[in-house]
Design a protein around this motif. Structure first.
Motif, short mmCIF file in Angstrom:
data_model
loop_
_atom_site.label_atom_id
_atom_site.label_comp_id
_atom_site.label_asym_id
_atom_site.label_seq_id
_atom_site.Cartn_x
_atom_site.Cartn_y
_atom_site.Cartn_z
N LEU A 99 53.43 -8.34 50.31
CA LEU A 99 54.70 -7.94 49.73
C LEU A 99 55.83 -8.45 50.62
CD1 LEU A 99 55.35 -4.14 50.33
CD2 LEU A 99 53.37 -5.31 51.25
N ILE A 148 47.22 -6.10 50.75
CA ILE A 148 48.06 -6.82 49.80
C ILE A 148 49.25 -7.45 50.52
CG2 ILE A 148 47.42 -5.29 47.90
CD1 ILE A 148 50.21 -4.00 48.19
N GLU A 189 51.80 -8.34 55.21
CA GLU A 189 50.58 -7.80 54.63
C GLU A 189 50.49 -6.31 54.95
OE1 GLU A 189 47.98 -11.00 56.44
OE2 GLU A 189 47.00 -10.75 54.48
N LYS A 245 53.25 -12.12 44.95
CA LYS A 245 52.29 -11.25 44.29
C LYS A 245 51.37 -10.62 45.33
CE LYS A 245 52.20 -13.94 40.00
NZ LYS A 245 51.36 -14.68 39.03
N PRO A 246 50.70 -9.53 44.98
CA PRO A 246 49.80 -8.87 45.94
C PRO A 246 48.74 -9.80 46.52
CG PRO A 246 50.20 -7.43 44.08
CD PRO A 246 50.81 -8.75 43.73
N VAL A 274 55.51 -0.12 49.24
CA VAL A 274 54.34 -0.21 48.37
C VAL A 274 54.56 0.68 47.15
CG1 VAL A 274 51.87 0.25 48.21
CG2 VAL A 274 52.83 -0.71 50.31
#
Length: 273
Positions: A250, A248, A234, A125-126, A256
């Motif tokens: 991923l 965030i 990140e 999750k972010p 993104v």
């Protein structure tokens, strides 16, 4: 009030009293409730009825009420399913613990439940929380127990707050209670409550699966750190509407997604609450 007026039969209960009255009578406090009602009718002020409110049910009154409410074997009763642990088909899973820790599941099922997870299937999750999709848990349960041999039984009413839905569920497999967990799911409008209810159920299932050892690595701090170092990254992003920037998590190789747009680290700032 005369003794004759206080007596109540099963036939009168069925014909004259609604569900609320039946609940009052089943407590054994019928006479006290009637005295309180009479007091309020005469005085129109509950504050002067403290004596009636504090009264305890008399043993004889409670016994007579209990007898009046005893189920008649010849008349079907709309009551909750009685606990009958000797007959799994009649177990009330909303309150029973039937079969809990009775014995280990077969070796074949255990191998499926305890199998290491594939790091390539892990999502993030972010905010940096790693997880497996809920459909993966369902597939694992189907593979271990067989479709139709497991299920989730509600253990209470659904609670809906201003922002979230929550409910407790029991995971049952092969007619045995496995685990109990409370699920929760946020929602943003009343139209989203039905969908949030489904999400709440799935959340409870994932939590129940921890007791079976399914995907236990996701709660292991060392595994999480190593997975992030190898598979995660990140990124500084900017919200396309608010123009706020933040950072965030991923997976490496993932781009993104909207409403965010990846930016360079220079000039980026973390967004506080």
């Amino acid at each position: 009030m005369t003794e004759a007026a206080k007596k109540i039969t099963k036939e009168e209960l069925e014909e004259e009293f609604d569900d609320w009255d039946k609940r009052i009578f089943s407590t054994g406090c019928r006479d006290e409730q009637l005295r309180m009602n009479d007091c309020y009718y005469d005085n129109k002020d509950w504050r002067v009825c403290k004596k009636e409110a504090a009264a305890k049910p008399a043993t004889a009154s409670a016994a007579s009420t209990e007898n009046a409410l005893s189920p008649d074997k010849s008349t079907p009763q709309a009551s909750s399913l009685p606990l009958n642990e000797s007959d799994p088909s009649r177990v009330d899973w909303s309150r029973s613990f039937h079969g809990l820790s009775q014995e280990a599941f077969p070796k074949e099922a255990a191998e499926v439940l305890l199998a290491p997870i594939d790091p390539q299937s892990v999502e993030i999750k972010p905010d940096g929380i790693v997880y497996m999709p809920e459909i993966w848990y369902r597939r694992t349960l189907n593979k271990a127990f067989g479709p139709g041999a497991w299920g989730l039984a509600p253990r209470g009413e659904t609670i809906v707050t201003d922002k979230a839905v929550t409910r407790e569920y029991a995971l049952v497999a092969h007619g045995r209670l496995v685990s109990i967990a409370r699920g929760e799911q946020d929602y943003f409008s009343k139209d989203g409550i039905p969908t949030a209810s489904e999400g709440c159920k799935s959340n409870a299932m994932v939590r129940c699966c921890k007791d079976l050892g399914i995907a236990s690595e996701l709660w292991d701090p060392r595994f999480i750190r190593e997975w992030k170092a190898k598979y995660g990254r990140e990124a500084f992003v900017e919200h396309q509407v608010s123009k706020k920037r933040t950072k965030i998590w991923l997976r490496k190789g993932d781009s993104v997604q909207y409403p965010f747009k990846e930016t360079t680290g220079a000039g980026a700032r973390s967004v506080g609450p």
